[in-house]
Design an enzyme around this catalytic site. Structure first.
Site, PDB file in Angstrom:
ATOM      1  CG  HIS A 113      -9.924  30.709  -5.323  1.00 52.64           C
ATOM      2  ND1 HIS A 113     -10.670  31.964  -6.462  1.00 52.64           N
ATOM      3  CD2 HIS A 113     -11.151  30.097  -5.756  1.00 52.64           C
ATOM      4  CE1 HIS A 113     -12.191  31.743  -6.601  1.00 52.64           C
ATOM      5  NE2 HIS A 113     -11.962  29.990  -5.783  1.00 52.64           N
TER       6      HIS A 113
ATOM      7  CD  GLU B  48      -7.594  32.843  -1.546  1.00 51.15           C
ATOM      8  OE1 GLU B  48      -8.946  32.797  -0.795  1.00 51.15           O
ATOM      9  OE2 GLU B  48      -7.848  33.103  -2.225  1.00 51.15           O
TER      10      GLU B  48
ATOM     11  CG  ASP C 264      -9.095  37.903  -3.046  1.00 52.92           C
ATOM     12  OD1 ASP C 264     -10.486  38.203  -2.572  1.00 52.92           O
ATOM     13  OD2 ASP C 264      -8.434  37.043  -3.527  1.00 52.92           O
TER      14      ASP C 264
ATOM     15  CD  GLU D 238     -15.185  22.340   4.241  1.00 51.15           C
ATOM     16  OE1 GLU D 238     -15.475  23.328   4.642  1.00 51.15           O
ATOM     17  OE2 GLU D 238     -16.131  21.848   5.387  1.00 51.15           O
TER      18      GLU D 238
ATOM     19  CG  HIS E 123      -6.363  29.054  -0.297  1.00 50.97           C
ATOM     20  ND1 HIS E 123      -5.440  28.640   0.393  1.00 50.97           N
ATOM     21  CD2 HIS E 123      -7.412  29.658   1.216  1.00 50.97           C
ATOM     22  CE1 HIS E 123      -5.955  27.783   1.885  1.00 50.97           C
ATOM     23  NE2 HIS E 123      -6.881  29.131   2.061  1.00 50.97           N
TER      24      HIS E 123
ATOM     25  CG  ASP F 289      -8.790  35.313  -7.241  1.00 47.89           C
ATOM     26  OD1 ASP F 289      -8.252  35.440  -8.165  1.00 47.89           O
ATOM     27  OD2 ASP F 289      -9.026  34.774  -5.890  1.00 47.89           O
TER      28      ASP F 289
END
Length: 237
Positions: A163, A15, A13, A62, A67, A168
């Site tokens: 997150h 970010e 995963d 945003e 995260h 994740d």
């Protein structure tokens, strides 16, 4: 002769600093965190790869709200170019298990293109399994994001406030093992204390259940024992 082949998967995963308004990749955004967990022959090995990356630009508010990774936190982190070799080495030859793979792979390929040296695209380094596509086929018409799938499979994510790529990836590993079959049991207890752990998701295991069959003598003893129970439901009259 043992002809079994080791199957290595890396659940991954990322970010990022942000995304396009339609939820697609890149165009002005960069990867800021990568989290990977290793699975070999459907067993979590405990090996992982995790790094925060200085993108050289600001994080969209945003995205930061999702995260929690701030510009200040990333200031002293390495660039993607500085971690690229070790990251590629970790994923090379593995099957990457990713939820909504085009998003993460798109960002990875963009980062590879930005490097000053020739780097292969992801599809030439690893194969890719998209768990979102798997989920859509299994649960058509339903919500199939990671939170929804975790709830559907009974995976505890109460500790997941924001997150994070590694967290994740760990949750997705549990979801994938349950969703793809071969799941034998959820390890809900601490092996030493017998207590249910708090603040951690249930960890899956692919170890097959052992079937222990009663011996002939045990079956005879069991039958005799049942004769002592009046109108029992286990033995016909």
């Amino acid at each position: 002769m043992n002809t079994s082949k080791e199957i290595r998967q890396v659940v991954l995963d990322t970010e990022t600093t942000g995304m396009n308004k339609d939820g697609t990749v890149y165009l002005g955004h960069r990867i800021i965190e990568i989290g990977c967990v290793e699975v070999i022959n459907r067993r979590l090995t405990g090996r992982h790869y995790h790094v925060y990356i200085n993108p050289g630009q600001l994080v969209d508010p945003e995205a930061m709200a999702v995260h929690g990774i701030t510009d200040e936190f990333l200031q002293d982190k390495p660039t993607f170019e500085q971690v690229a070799d070790e990251f590629i080495e970790f994923i090379r030859g593995a099957d990457l298990v990713i939820h909504n793979a085009p998003f993460d792979v798109g960002f990875m390929d963009q980062e590879f293109r930005f490097l000053n040296k020739k780097t292969q695209p992801t599809e030439e380094i690893s194969t890719v399994t998209d768990t979102l596509e798997m989920a859509k086929k299994m649960f058509p018409g339903k919500r199939n994001n990671l939170d929804a799938l975790s709830d559907r499979f009974g995976i505890n994510t109460q500790h997941r406030v924001l997150h994070g790529a590694l967290l994740d990836a760990e949750i997705l590993a549990d979801v994938y093992l349950l969703m793809s079959g071969g799941q034998a049991k959820l390890n809900l207890t601490n092996n030493e204390t017998g207590e249910v752990p708090t603040g951690k998701q249930a960890r899956t295991s692919s170890t097959p259940l052992t079937i222990i069959r009663a011996s002939e003598a045990e079956q005879i003893a069991h039958t005799e024992r049942l004769k002592l129970i009046k109108d029992n439901l286990w033995q016909s009259s």
